[in-house]
Design a protein around this motif. Structure first.
Motif, PDB file in Angstrom:
ATOM      1  N   VAL A  35      48.531  34.069  39.289  1.00  0.00           N
ATOM      2  CA  VAL A  35      48.791  35.408  38.756  1.00  0.00           C
ATOM      3  C   VAL A  35      48.693  36.359  40.215  1.00  0.00           C
ATOM      4  N   GLN A  36      48.118  36.075  41.081  1.00  0.00           N
ATOM      5  CA  GLN A  36      47.975  36.771  42.363  1.00  0.00           C
ATOM      6  C   GLN A  36      49.407  36.535  43.077  1.00  0.00           C
ATOM      7  N   GLY A  37      50.125  35.342  43.020  1.00  0.00           N
ATOM      8  CA  GLY A  37      51.433  35.317  43.503  1.00  0.00           C
ATOM      9  C   GLY A  37      52.440  35.882  42.934  1.00  0.00           C
ATOM     10  N   ALA A  38      52.217  35.713  41.622  1.00  0.00           N
ATOM     11  CA  ALA A  38      53.195  36.285  40.599  1.00  0.00           C
ATOM     12  C   ALA A  38      53.346  37.921  40.835  1.00  0.00           C
ATOM     13  N   SER A  39      52.148  38.468  41.029  1.00  0.00           N
ATOM     14  CA  SER A  39      51.980  39.997  41.252  1.00  0.00           C
ATOM     15  C   SER A  39      52.640  40.350  42.584  1.00  0.00           C
ATOM     16  N   GLY A  83      37.652  24.777  38.833  1.00  0.00           N
ATOM     17  CA  GLY A  83      38.727  24.773  39.826  1.00  0.00           C
ATOM     18  C   GLY A  83      39.983  25.405  39.238  1.00  0.00           C
ATOM     19  N   GLY A  84      40.172  25.114  37.931  1.00  0.00           N
ATOM     20  CA  GLY A  84      41.350  25.534  36.902  1.00  0.00           C
ATOM     21  C   GLY A  84      41.432  26.899  37.058  1.00  0.00           C
ATOM     22  N   MET A  85      40.258  27.758  36.504  1.00  0.00           N
ATOM     23  CA  MET A  85      40.526  29.225  36.771  1.00  0.00           C
ATOM     24  C   MET A  85      40.532  29.798  37.963  1.00  0.00           C
ATOM     25  N   LEU A  86      40.176  29.132  39.045  1.00  0.00           N
ATOM     26  CA  LEU A  86      40.738  29.647  40.368  1.00  0.00           C
ATOM     27  C   LEU A  86      42.042  29.457  40.433  1.00  0.00           C
ATOM     28  N   LEU A  87      42.540  28.205  40.283  1.00  0.00           N
ATOM     29  CA  LEU A  87      44.167  27.987  40.330  1.00  0.00           C
ATOM     30  C   LEU A  87      45.109  29.056  39.485  1.00  0.00           C
ATOM     31  N   ALA A 114      49.339  27.042  45.002  1.00  0.00           N
ATOM     32  CA  ALA A 114      49.498  27.989  43.670  1.00  0.00           C
ATOM     33  C   ALA A 114      49.779  29.463  43.764  1.00  0.00           C
ATOM     34  N   TYR A 115      49.365  30.032  45.040  1.00  0.00           N
ATOM     35  CA  TYR A 115      49.542  31.131  45.322  1.00  0.00           C
ATOM     36  C   TYR A 115      51.042  31.510  45.965  1.00  0.00           C
ATOM     37  N   VAL A 116      51.378  30.529  46.890  1.00  0.00           N
ATOM     38  CA  VAL A 116      52.614  30.697  47.571  1.00  0.00           C
ATOM     39  C   VAL A 116      53.886  30.423  46.794  1.00  0.00           C
ATOM     40  N   LEU A 117      53.807  29.270  45.777  1.00  0.00           N
ATOM     41  CA  LEU A 117      54.772  29.058  44.997  1.00  0.00           C
ATOM     42  C   LEU A 117      55.543  30.326  43.973  1.00  0.00           C
ATOM     43  N   PRO A 118      54.587  30.569  43.254  1.00  0.00           N
ATOM     44  CA  PRO A 118      54.969  31.739  42.314  1.00  0.00           C
ATOM     45  C   PRO A 118      55.488  32.982  43.044  1.00  0.00           C
ATOM     46  N   PHE A 119      54.827  33.386  44.247  1.00  0.00           N
ATOM     47  CA  PHE A 119      55.160  34.382  45.044  1.00  0.00           C
ATOM     48  C   PHE A 119      56.764  34.040  45.657  1.00  0.00           C
ATOM     49  N   GLY A 120      56.883  32.759  46.233  1.00  0.00           N
ATOM     50  CA  GLY A 120      58.243  32.568  46.769  1.00  0.00           C
ATOM     51  C   GLY A 120      59.373  32.414  45.477  1.00  0.00           C
ATOM     52  N   ALA A 162      43.900  39.999  39.432  1.00  0.00           N
ATOM     53  CA  ALA A 162      43.691  38.578  39.790  1.00  0.00           C
ATOM     54  C   ALA A 162      42.787  38.166  41.059  1.00  0.00           C
ATOM     55  N   SER A 163      42.785  38.915  42.059  1.00  0.00           N
ATOM     56  CA  SER A 163      41.790  38.764  43.054  1.00  0.00           C
ATOM     57  C   SER A 163      40.213  39.062  42.254  1.00  0.00           C
ATOM     58  N   ALA A 164      40.281  40.066  41.669  1.00  0.00           N
ATOM     59  CA  ALA A 164      38.948  39.853  41.073  1.00  0.00           C
ATOM     60  C   ALA A 164      38.449  38.513  40.103  1.00  0.00           C
ATOM     61  N   LEU A 165      39.378  38.310  39.259  1.00  0.00           N
ATOM     62  CA  LEU A 165      39.277  37.078  38.555  1.00  0.00           C
ATOM     63  C   LEU A 165      39.114  35.698  39.494  1.00  0.00           C
ATOM     64  N   ALA A 166      39.769  35.747  40.726  1.00  0.00           N
ATOM     65  CA  ALA A 166      39.629  34.415  41.614  1.00  0.00           C
ATOM     66  C   ALA A 166      38.118  34.300  42.174  1.00  0.00           C
ATOM     67  N   GLY A 167      37.683  35.670  42.497  1.00  0.00           N
ATOM     68  CA  GLY A 167      36.341  35.964  42.940  1.00  0.00           C
ATOM     69  C   GLY A 167      35.218  35.349  41.761  1.00  0.00           C
TER      70      GLY A 167
END
Length: 491
Positions: A127-131, A118-122, A73-79, A108-113
Motif C-alpha cells: 500500500v505504501q508503494g501504491a500510494s 510478516g504478511g501484515m508488513l508486506l 513489495a514496496y518498489v514493485l507497485p511503486f514502479g 500505510a507507514s503507520a500500519l507497517a510500524g
C-alpha cells in the motif's frame, strides 16, 4: 514546441487538450521544498528499511528471501503503478492526487510500524508503494507548473534529482539510528509526522486544481504493464526456490513477455496511451532511461546486500551498520552538489560514463571483502568510490534523460526516469538476491561455514551490481545525441 498547437504533458502520460497553464503558487520555492520533502520520503522508504531487516526478520520470523520481498513489495507497485498514477492525476487533479497519495502513504507507514506478522508488513509495504505511485507523478506535475520557465525548471529538476539520490543513501544511516534507538518500527513511524506536515503545508502553498480534464483512462495499458512487471519479478524470485526449468518459473516468464507485448500493442493503438511511444524517438531520453534502469537495479540490490552483510556476516549492530555507511552517503551528497560543475567541464556523456566506471570499480573492490573484513581496510575505500560513482551517475543519468526534451514534455521525461529507476530496482533485487541465495546454498552444500557461505553469496551479488554499472557505462558511451538536442553544459 508551440503550446498553442499542442497540449502540454506534464506527467508520464499524454494529456488531452486542456486549459492553459496557470500560476499555482506565489511561494513556489517554499512549495518546491514541501514537494521535495515528500519525494525524499518516497525514495527514503526504499532504503531506510534495509538496516532494520535482520532485526524485524528475527521478530517476525522472516527468512532472507522473505526479507528481500519487504523491499520488493514496496518498489514493485511503486514502479508498476507510476504511469497510471500520472494518468489519474491528469484526470482528477494534480494537487488532489498528491494529497490522496500522501495520506495513503502516511496511513500505510503507520500500519507497517504496527505489523505483528510478516504478511501484515508486506501488505502495508504494498500500500505504501501504491500510494507513492499516486504521490510522485502528481508532485512532478506540480513542479512543472510552478516553474514554467526552462531555466528555473532546470534548477528545480536538479534539486529534485539530488533529493532522490541523497534519499537513497541517507536511508541506510537514518535506518540504523532509528532501529538502534527506537526499534525497527521507527523506520516506518518516522514517515507519519513528516507526512502530516506535508499534508498541512501544501494546501496552503498551492492553489486548488482547475476543473477535471475529460478523457478515457488507459486501464488496459496500466493492467498489462503492471502484470508484466509482477510476473517478471515473480519469475526471477522463483529461480532460487524452484530453479530455472521449473514450470512456475517458465510460466511467469512467458506471462511477463506476453503481457509486455500486449502493453506495447495497446499503447500503439489507443487514442490516449498511458505512454506515448513516440517519445522514445528522443535517443537521449531512451539512453538515459536505460542507464537509470540499470543504475536502479544496482542501487537497490547494493543497499539491501550491504546492510545485511554488515550485520549478518560482520556482526555489526544496527547503529554501527548505519554509521558505517556514512562515508558512502557523504561522498554521494558531495558529488551530487559538484555534478553540475563536472557536467559543465566534461559534458553529460563523459561525466556519466566516468561515474559509472567508478561505481563499477568500487563494487568490484567491495566484492573482494572477506568474511572477517576490517572496516578501514576492506569497506571504507570501496564505500567512498561507490558514493562518488553513484552521486555522479544518478544526477547525469537524469540530465541525459531530459536532454533535448521540450519544456512541455519535462514532466513526461521526469515520470519516465522515476519509473525506470523503480522498475530496475525491483527486477535487479529479485535477480541478484536469488543469485546470492543460490551461491550461498551451493557453498553450504560444499561444506563452507555459515559466514563464509554468506560472504560468497554477497560477493556474487556485488559482482552482479558491478556488471549492471558496466553495461550502463557501455550504453552511455555509445549513446548518440538526438539531432535536435543541445546540451547546455553551462546550465
Amino acid at each position: 514546441m508551440n503550446r498553442n498547437t499542442r497540449p502540454t504533458p506534464v506527467l508520464p502520460t499524454a494529456l488531452p487538450p486542456g486549459p492553459p497553464p496557470i500560476s499555482r503558487s506565489t511561494h513556489r520555492w517554499a512549495a518546491l521544498t514541501v514537494l521535495a520533502l515528500a519525494q525524499f520520503l518516497v525514495v527514503l522508504d526504499a532504503s531506510i528499511v534495509n538496516i532494520a531487516l535482520p532485526v524485524l526478520g528475527d521478530q517476525l520470523g522472516m527468512d532472507t528471501v522473505a526479507l528481500a520481498w519487504v523491499i520488493t513489495a514496496y518498489v514493485l507497485p511503486f514502479g508498476g503503478l507510476l504511469l497510471l498514477g500520472g494518468r489519474l492525476a491528469d484526470r482528477y487533479g494534480h494537487r488532489r492526487l498528491f494529497l490522496v497519495g500522501t495520506a495513503g502513504f502516511v496511513t500505510a507507514s503507520a500500519l507497517a510500524g504496527l505489523s505483528v506478522t510478516g504478511g501484515m508488513l508486506l501488505g502495508a509495504r504494498a500500500v505504501q508503494g501504491a500510494s507513492a505511485a499516486l504521490l510522485a507523478p502528481a508532485a512532478l506535475a506540480l513542479l512543472t507548473q510552478l516553474f514554467p520557465a526552462s531555466t528555473d525548471r532546470a534548477k528545480a529538476l536538479g534539486i529534485w534529482g539530488a533529493v532522490a539520490g541523497i534519499g537513497s543513501a541517507a536511508g541506510v544511516l537514518l535506518g540504523g539510528v532509528l532501529t538502534a534507538g527506537l526499534g525497527w518500527q521507527a523506520v516506518f513511524f518516522v514517515n507519519v509526522p513528516v507526512g502530516l506536515l506535508v499534508l498541512i503545508a501544501l494546501p496552503l502553498l498551492i492553489s486548488r486544481d482547475p476543473a477535471s480534464i475529460p478523457g478515457r483512462l488507459d486501464f488496459p495499458g496500466a493492467a498489462t504493464i503492471t502484470g508484466a512487471l509482477v510476473a517478471a519479478v515473480g519469475a526471477l524470485s522463483s529461480i532460487e526456490q524452484v530453479g530455472f526449468a521449473h514450470p512456475l518459473t517458465l510460466g511467469l516468464a512467458v506471462a511477463a513477455l506476453a503481457l509486455g507485448t500486449a502493453f506495447i500493442l495497446i499503447e500503439r493503438r489507443t487514442a490516449e496511451p498511458l505512454v506515448p511511444l513516440g517519445v522514445f524517438r528522443n535517443r537521449n531520453l531512451s539512453s538515459g532511461n536505460l542507464v537509470m534502469l540499470l543504475l536502479g537495479a544496482a542501487m537497490v540490490a547494493l543497499f539491501f546486500a550491504l546492510s545485511v552483510y554488515l550485520q549478518a556476516v560482520l556482526g555489526y549492530d544496527a547503529l554501527t551498520a548505519g554509521l558505517s555507511q556514512l562515508p558512502l552517503a557523504g561522498a554521494l551528497v558531495l558529488v551530487a552538489g559538484l555534478a553540475p560543475a563536472l557536467v559543465g567541464r566534461l559534458g553529460t556523456k563523459r561525466t556519466l560514463v566516468g561515474s559509472l566506471l567508478l561505481l563499477a570499480a568500487g563494487l568490484l573492490w567491495l566484492a573482494a571483502a572477506p568474511s572477517d573484513a576490517d572496516f578501514t581496510v576492506h569497506i571504507l575505500g570501496p564505500s567512498l568510490v561507490i558514493g562518488i560513482g553513484l552521486g555522479g551517475a544518478f544526477i547525469t543519468a537524469t540530465q541525459l534523460s531530459v536532454d533535448g526534451v521540450e519544456g512541455g514534455e519535462a514532466g513526461l521525461a521526469g515520470g519516465l526516469i522515476n519509473t525506470s529507476q523503480q522498475i530496475g530496482g525491483a527486477l535487479g533485487l529479485a535477480l541478484l538476491a536469488s543469485l546470492a541465495a543460490a551461491r550461498t546454498a551451493a557453498l553450504e552444500t560444499a561444506g563452507a561455514a555459515g559466514g563464509e557461505a554468506l560472504t560468497g553469496g554477497f560477493s556474487w551479488l556485488f559482482l552482479g551490481t558491478a556488471a549492471f554499472a558496466l553495461v550502463g557505462a557501455g550504453v552511455a558511451g555509445i549513446a548518440r545525441r538526438s539531432p535536435d538536442a543541445d546540451v547546455q553544459h553551462s546550465a
